[in-house]
Design a protein around this motif. Structure first.
Motif, PDB file in Angstrom:
ATOM      1  N   GLY A  45       0.814  -1.215   0.000  1.00 44.81           N
ATOM      2  CA  GLY A  45       0.000   0.000   0.000  1.00 44.81           C
ATOM      3  C   GLY A  45       0.847   1.265   0.000  1.00 44.81           C
ATOM      4  O   GLY A  45       0.495   2.258   0.622  1.00 44.81           O
ATOM      5  N   LEU A  46       1.971   1.247  -0.714  1.00 39.71           N
ATOM      6  CA  LEU A  46       2.805   2.453  -0.749  1.00 39.71           C
ATOM      7  C   LEU A  46       2.115   3.527  -1.591  1.00 39.71           C
ATOM      8  O   LEU A  46       1.361   3.215  -2.517  1.00 39.71           O
ATOM      9  N   PRO A  47       2.396   4.796  -1.285  1.00 41.19           N
ATOM     10  CA  PRO A  47       1.818   5.878  -2.080  1.00 41.19           C
ATOM     11  C   PRO A  47       2.175   5.693  -3.557  1.00 41.19           C
ATOM     12  O   PRO A  47       3.313   5.361  -3.876  1.00 41.19           O
ATOM     13  N   GLY A  48       1.194   5.903  -4.426  1.00 44.19           N
ATOM     14  CA  GLY A  48       1.441   5.824  -5.867  1.00 44.19           C
ATOM     15  C   GLY A  48       1.258   4.449  -6.470  1.00 44.19           C
ATOM     16  O   GLY A  48       1.209   4.304  -7.683  1.00 44.19           O
ATOM     17  N   ILE A 142       3.887  -6.849  12.115  1.00 46.21           N
ATOM     18  CA  ILE A 142       3.058  -7.042  10.924  1.00 46.21           C
ATOM     19  C   ILE A 142       3.889  -7.703   9.834  1.00 46.21           C
ATOM     20  O   ILE A 142       4.987  -7.237   9.519  1.00 46.21           O
ATOM     21  N   ASP A 143       3.324  -8.773   9.282  1.00 48.34           N
ATOM     22  CA  ASP A 143       3.952  -9.443   8.142  1.00 48.34           C
ATOM     23  C   ASP A 143       3.010  -9.279   6.954  1.00 48.34           C
ATOM     24  O   ASP A 143       1.878  -9.750   6.977  1.00 48.34           O
TER      25      ASP A 143
ATOM     26  N   PHE B  79       9.305  10.972   3.411  1.00 49.26           N
ATOM     27  CA  PHE B  79       9.054   9.790   2.572  1.00 49.26           C
ATOM     28  C   PHE B  79       9.965   9.770   1.352  1.00 49.26           C
ATOM     29  O   PHE B  79       9.917  10.648   0.501  1.00 49.26           O
ATOM     30  N   VAL B  80      10.810   8.748   1.290  1.00 54.79           N
ATOM     31  CA  VAL B  80      11.678   8.548   0.131  1.00 54.79           C
ATOM     32  C   VAL B  80      11.228   7.255  -0.546  1.00 54.79           C
ATOM     33  O   VAL B  80      11.419   6.170  -0.013  1.00 54.79           O
ATOM     34  N   GLY B 307       0.396   6.230   9.119  1.00 57.22           N
ATOM     35  CA  GLY B 307       1.600   6.410   9.919  1.00 57.22           C
ATOM     36  C   GLY B 307       2.262   5.114  10.362  1.00 57.22           C
ATOM     37  O   GLY B 307       3.214   5.131  11.131  1.00 57.22           O
ATOM     38  N   ILE B 308       1.768   3.977   9.887  1.00 63.02           N
ATOM     39  CA  ILE B 308       2.332   2.701  10.326  1.00 63.02           C
ATOM     40  C   ILE B 308       3.550   2.300   9.497  1.00 63.02           C
ATOM     41  O   ILE B 308       4.597   1.963  10.034  1.00 63.02           O
ATOM     42  N   ARG B 309       3.405   2.354   8.181  1.00 65.74           N
ATOM     43  CA  ARG B 309       4.486   1.853   7.323  1.00 65.74           C
ATOM     44  C   ARG B 309       5.407   2.955   6.822  1.00 65.74           C
ATOM     45  O   ARG B 309       6.543   2.721   6.435  1.00 65.74           O
ATOM     46  N   PHE B 310       4.896   4.176   6.736  1.00 64.34           N
ATOM     47  CA  PHE B 310       5.677   5.318   6.244  1.00 64.34           C
ATOM     48  C   PHE B 310       4.967   6.577   6.699  1.00 64.34           C
ATOM     49  O   PHE B 310       3.791   6.540   7.059  1.00 64.34           O
ATOM     50  N   GLY B 311       5.684   7.674   6.646  1.00 67.73           N
ATOM     51  CA  GLY B 311       5.060   8.958   6.949  1.00 67.73           C
ATOM     52  C   GLY B 311       4.667   9.107   8.408  1.00 67.73           C
ATOM     53  O   GLY B 311       4.828   8.197   9.222  1.00 67.73           O
TER      54      GLY B 311
END
Lengths: 441, 455
Positions: A45-48, A142-143, B79-80, B307-311
Motif C-alpha cells: 500500500g505504498l503511495p502511488g 506485521i507481516d 518519505f523517500v 503512519g504505520i508503514r511510512f510517513g
C-alpha cells in the motif's frame, strides 16, 4: 428443546495457489517465508502504487463458480471495502459486493442420516487477503507476505439446518478446490477458512430470525461443528429463558469447549463500498466461459457416480476413493492393471481401503499381484495347475507365438487366462514359473 | 550562452545535438537560475545537487526512487520512495533527468498552491499572485525558465489551470492515456499525469514519451491509440469546426478574460476555422458531481496514510485534505450512497454524453480555462466554495475523461490568460495540432515574465 430448528449460512474463504498476488507481481507462495519478503509497493500500500488484475486468479474463481453450478456474470466489478486495521495496508480491501463474478449456484450435501439437501450458493467472488499480525511482549508485528494473496469467498444461503450438513459442505468444497487444483485448501495453514452464521427459530416458522451469530476464526472442521452445536444449544436456552439475542461475532474456545463474544453489533463497520476506480469492469466473453467449462476436470460428485456404475463398487467405497484426485486416479490405474489377470474392481477397492495402501510407494501392479496371491491356497497341486496351463496354452496360440517371437509381455495375458479359469485361486508366481517352463521347453 | 534557459525542449534537444552547448552547461545554466529565483518563488521542494541530462521538473506527487516525495504534505515530509513512477522510468530512458521536485497543493487538493505544507508558490508574473494549482510549482518553473519542461497531474484542472495562470502550455491527456503508476492518487478515476511546457510541440513530444500501458495501471489504454503525429499542415485551420459552448461564457467569467478568449476565437476564425456554437447543458452540475466523486475517492485513497508503514500520523493532514476526507466519507456512508455517489455518477454520464453530442458538430471545443486571471495570495483561502468554483471550466472535461490543452492566448490586467482546447477521447492529436497552429500564428508564447535583474 426440539421445537427449535437451527438456521445456518456459511461463508467460506479460500486462498488461491496462484504464482503471484491478486494485484501485483510478488510471490503469493508466502508460507514459511521470511516476514515481509514477498512484498512490493502495491501490496504494501505504498503511495502511488496501483492494483493490476491477476487473470489466473479470475479464472480460478470462475472454475470454483462453475464447479458450484453458478452463473458467471457478463459484467462484474471490484469494489473497495473500507475499514481500518493495521494488517490492511491500503485502508481498504479490494473485494466484490454488488457485482460478483459468479452467482446463484448450489451444492448437494448429505446429513448424518444420508438425507440429501440442495444448498443454494448466493455468490462466489474474488478478493484479496490481508497481512498477518503477531502480538508478542506488548508489541505487534506485521507481516505483509500474505497481503493481497488472491482469496475467493463462497457465500451460501442460510439453507443448513444441521451441523452434519455443514461438515459435509465444507468437506465437499475442500475436495472441489483440490480437484480443481486452485488451492491446497488446508484449514490449519489458513488456506481455507469457515465462518458460520447461526441462529435458531421455532419449527414451522419460515422467516429468517431477526438476529444472527457469526462464528469466526475457527480453523478446523471439527471445531466448527462443535461451535455450531454449542451455539444452537446456547441460543435455544437463551430464547427459552426469554432473552433477546442480537447480532454478534463469536469465537471458539477449544479448552473450555464454548463460544465467546468477540464483537457486538454496536461495533459493526460501515464499509462504504464503492466501485474501485483503479480497476476496470470485467467483461466476461462467452467464449472464455465456454473454454473454461470444457476444460473442467471430472469433479468428485460425478466421479463417485461413475465409479459406482462403471466398477460396481459400493457408494461408501466410491466416496472414500474419490476423496482425493490422486487416490481416485490410483484406483483406476489399478483396475486397469487388474483387468488382465482377472482381479475385480471390488477386490481392488476393498484392498486399497482396508490396507490403507500408501499410493506414493506401492505401485498399482503390486496391488493387483498381491490381491491375486492372497487367493493362494485353494489350488496348491502343481499338477492341477499344469492342466489348466496346458488348456490356456492351447486356447491362446497367438500369445504363445508372440512369446516365442520375443514378446515376453505376452505371458501376462496367459497368466490372466489361468487366473480366470481358476477364479484367481492360484499362486501367481507358480503360474508364471509353470508357464515359463512350458513355453521355453 | 545566457539564454539557454529560454529555449524550448525541442530547441534544447537540437542545440545539444548540434553541440551548441553541453549537457553540463545546460544543467549549470538552469541550476544557477534556480538558485537566484527559487528562493523568491518557492517553486522547488527538492533541488538535485548534480543534475544530469535534460533538466525536467517533476511535481512532487510523482514518486521518484531515492528522491524525497512529499505530495506537498507534512505527513510525507520524510518519505523517500523505494520505486519510481512509470513516467519517470520512461523519461529516464529518453535521457531526461530530474532537476527538482516542484511544490503543489497538499495531495494535489487545491487551485492556488496555498494548500502546500511547505508554503505557497508565487506566480512568476506577479509575486503577490497565486500561480494556480495544484501543479503550482511545475507551471511556475516552466514560466520562470527553471526547467526545460515539467510534469504535473490534473484531476479537475490541476495542469490546465496553473498553466493558464502562469502563461505556459499545459496538457491533460485523456484518462487512461498515461499510466498513473507512481503518481500518489488523489481521485483515481480522474487523475492523469501530463506535461507542462514552453511550446505545444514540446507537449506533444513529452506526451509521446510517457503514453501507453505499463502493465501496472489497469485503466491504461492500448498502445495502438497512443501515437501522436506532428502537425502536418501548418498555419491553416480550413475545414476545422471549433465549438464554443455557451455555458462557458456565463455569469462568473471575468470580463477581461472573456475579451481575451473572444479575441482568440476570432483568431481561430481568421485562420480558417468554422466557429459553431455548442451546448454542454449539464455543465452547471459538474462541480457538485465532481466534489462528490472526487472526495469519495479521496476518503478511501487517504486511508493508507496511517503512519504505520511510512510517513507521520494523520493529524498531520492539512485542513483541505481533512475537509475532503469528511465529505467523501459522508457521501459513501450507508443510506447516503444512492443520493450522493450514485447520483453523481449519473451526472458524470450525462456530462460525458454532453461532450459526445457536442463533438458531433465540431472537432474541438474552446473556451476559457479559468474564469479569472491569477488572484491575490490569501484572497480565497478562507472561502473553499469560491475556490472550488474556479475550476468550473476544467472539471467537465475531467469527468468526461477527454483531453484538454491550455495555450497562452493573451493577458488581462497584465496577467496571462490560457485558451482551453478540448478534444474527443484519445484525440490529443487534433487539439495539439490546432493549439500549435494558433500558438505559431500568435506571439503570446514568446512573452516571458520579468523576473528582475538578478535573473
Amino acid at each position: 428443546m426440539n421445537q427449535y430448528e437451527p438456521v445456518i449460512g456459511l461463508e467460506v474463504h479460500v486462498e488461491l495457489n496462484t504464482k503471484s498476488k491478486m494485484f501485483s507481481g510478488s510471490s503469493a507462495d508466502y508460507f514459511s517465508k521470511e516476514p515481509n519478503s514477498c512484498t512490493d509497493p502495491t501490496n504494501l500500500g505504498l503511495p502511488g502504487s496501483l492494483p493490476y488484475i491477476n487473470e489466473q486468479a479470475i479464472e480460478d474463481c470462475m472454475k470454483i463458480g462453475l464447479a458450484l453450478n453458478c452463473q458467471i456474470a457478463d459484467v462484474s466489478r471490484f469494489e473497495r471495502k473500507n475499514y481500518f486495521y493495521p494488517d490492511l495496508p491500503k485502508g481498504y480491501q479490494i473485494s466484490q459486493y454488488r457485482w460478483p463474478l459468479c452467482k446463484n449456484g448450489w451444492l448437494e450435501v448429505e446429513d448424518k442420516d444420508g438425507n440429501v439437501t440442495k444448498i443454494r450458493i448466493n455468490r462466489v467472488h474474488q478478493e484479496e487477503d490481508t497481512g498477518k499480525l503477531t502480538h508478542t511482549d506488548g508489541q505487534t508485528l506485521i507481516d505483509f507476505n500474505r497481503s493481497s494473496v488472491p482469496l475467493v469467498e463462497i457465500v451460501s444461503e442460510p439453507d443448513f439446518h444441521d451441523s452434519s450438513q455443514v461438515r459435509d459442505y465444507a468437506k465437499k468444497l475442500q475436495q472441489i478446490f483440490r480437484y480443481l487444483g486452485v488451492s491446497n485448501a488446508d484449514m490449519e495453514r489458513g488456506d481455507m477458512r469457515l465462518e458460520a452464521n447461526v441462529s435458531v427459530r421455532k419449527i414451522g416458522e419460515t422467516e429468517l430470525p431477526n438476529y444472527r451469530i457469526e462464528l469466526k476464526n475457527i480453523n478446523s472442521f471439527r471445531f466448527m461443528v462443535a461451535a455450531i452445536e454449542y451455539e444452537i444449544k446456547r441460543q435455544i436456552e437463551a430464547l427459552e429463558k426469554g432473552e433477546k439475542l442480537t447480532q454478534e461475532t463469536r469465537g471458539w474456545n477449544e479448552n473450555k469447549k464454548e463460544t465467546f463474544l468477540q464483537r457486538s453489533k454496536e461495533e459493526a463497520h460501515d464499509y462504504r463500498y464503492f466501485p474501485d476506480p483503479d480497476l476496470p469492469e470485467i467483461r466476461m466473453e462467452e467464449s472464455r466461459v465456454k473454454s473454461l467449462e470444457s476444460g473442467m476436470p471430472e469433479l468428485p460428485e460425478a466421479k463417485v457416480k461413475r465409479f459406482i456404475s462403471d466398477y460396481g463398487i459400493s457408494k461408501a467405497n466410491a466416496q472414500i476413493l474419490v476423496d482425493s484426485k490422486e487416490l481416485a486416479n490410483y484406483f483406476e490405474k489399478t483396475v486397469e492393471d487388474g483387468k488382465d489377470i482377472g482381479v475385480s474392481p471390488t477386490d481392488i477397492a476393498n484392498y486399497i481401503i482396508n490396507r490403507k495402501v500408501n499410493i506414493d510407494e506401492v505401485k498399482p501392479k503390486q496391488v493387483v499381484e498381491e490381491i491375486a496371491n492372497r487367493k493362494v491356497g485353494v489350488v496348491e497341486d502343481e499338477g492341477e495347475i499344469e492342466k489348466v496351463v496346458d488348456e490356456v496354452l492351447m486356447e491362446n496360440e497367438k500369445s504363445v507365438d508372440d512369446y516365442k517371437n520375443g514378446k515376453t509381455n505376452a505371458i501376462q495375458s496367459l497368466i490372466g487366462g489361468v487366473m480366470r479359469k481358476t477364479g484367481g485361486k492360484v499362486n501367481i508366481e507358480t503360474v508364471r514359473r509353470v508357464l515359463q517352463e512350458k513355453l521355453e521347453s | 550562452m545566457n539564454d539557454i534557459t529560454g529555449l524550448t525542449l525541442i530547441e534544447t534537444l537540437k542545440a545539444l545535438e548540434e553541440k551548441k552547448f553541453s549537457s553540463e552547461e545546460l544543467n549549470k545554466a538552469y541550476l544557477e537560475r534556480i538558485e537566484k529565483i527559487n528562493p523568491r518563488l518557492n517553486i522547488f521542494l527538492e533541488i538535485k545537487k548534480n543534475p544530469q541530462n535534460m533538466p525536467a521538473a517533476i511535481k512532487d506527487i510523482i514518486c521518484t526512487q531515492n528522491i524525497r516525495t512529499t505530495a506537498g504534505s507534512k505527513i510525507l515530509s520524510n518519505f523517500v520512495p523505494p520505486y519510481s513512477a512509470t513516467v519517470i522510468d520512461r523519461l529516464k530512458e529518453k535521457g531526461i533527468g530530474i532537476i527538482g521536485k516542484t511544490n503543489l497543493d497538499e495531495f494535489a487538493m487545491g487551485s492556488s498552491g496555498e494548500n502546500s505544507a511547505y508554503g505557497p508558490t508565487k506566480n512568476p508574473w506577479n509575486e503577490t499572485k497565486v500561480p494556480g494549482g495544484s501543479s503550482s510549482g511545475s507551471a511556475a518553473a516552466v514560466a520562470a525558465d527553471l526547467c526545460t519542461f515539467a510534469l504535473g497531474t490534473d484531476t479537475g484542472g490541476s495542469i490546465r489551470q496553473p498553466a493558464s495562470l502562469c502563461g505556459v502550455v499545459g496538457l491533460k491527456p485523456s484518462y487512461g492515456r498515461v499510466p498513473r503508476y507512481g503518481a500518489i492518487a488523489m481521485a483515481s478515476s480522474l487523475d492523469q499525469i501530463g506535461p507542462i511546457t514552453k511550446s505545444v510541440a514540446d507537449a506533444r513530444l513529452v506526451l509521446e514519451w510517457i503514453s501507453g500501458p505499463d502493465g501496472k495501471d489497469s485503466n491504461c489504454v492500448d498502445p495502438a491509440s497512443c501515437k501522436v503525429t506532428p502537425c502536418a499542415a501548418r498555419g491553416c485551420l480550413a475545414g476545422v469546426r471549433v465549438g464554443v459552448p455557451r455555458e462557458y461564457f456565463g455569469k462568473g467569467l471575468d470580463k477581461g478574460v472573456e475579451k481575451v478568449i473572444r479575441e482568440a476565437i476570432k483568431k481561430l476564425e481568421e485562420l480558417g476555422a468554422e466557429i459553431v456554437e455548442v451546448s454542454l447543458p449539464h455543465t452547471e452540475y459538474a462541480v457538485a458531481a465532481y466534489y462528490i466523486i472526487m472526495s469519495s475517492e479521496v476518503s478511501s485513497n487517504m486511508a493508507k496514510f496511517d503512519g504505520i508503514r511510512f510517513g507521520s500520523g494523520r493529524e498531520d493532514f492539512g485542513p483541505e485534505v481533512k475537509r475532503r476526507i469528511m465529505l467523501g466519507t459522508f457521501a459513501l456512508s450507508t443510506g447516503y450512497y444512492d443520493d450522493y455517489f450514485a447520483k453523481a455518477a449519473e451526472v458524470r454520464t450525462l456530462i460525458k454524453q454532453d461532450f459526445e453530442k457536442a463533438f458531433e458538430k465540431c472537432e474541438v471545443i474552446v473556451g476559457p480555462v479559468s474564469p479569472t486571471v491569477a488572484w491575490n495570495l490569501g484572497e480565497k483561502i478562507e472561502d473553499p466554495l469560491t475556490m472550488y468554483l474556479s475550476d468550473v471550466y476544467t472539471i467537465p472535461a475531467s469527468l468526461a475523461g477527454i483531453p484538454g490543452l491550455s495555450v497562452p492566448c493573451g493577458f488581462s490586467d497584465g496577467l496571462p490568460v490560457g485558451l482551453q482546447i478540448l478534444g474527443k477521447y484519445l484525440d490529443e492529436e487534433t487539439i495539439l495540432n490546432i493549439g500549435e497552429i494558433y500558438e505559431q500564428s500568435t506571439d503570446w508564447h514568446n512573452k516571458k515574465p520579468d523576473l528582475g535583474k538578478e535573473a
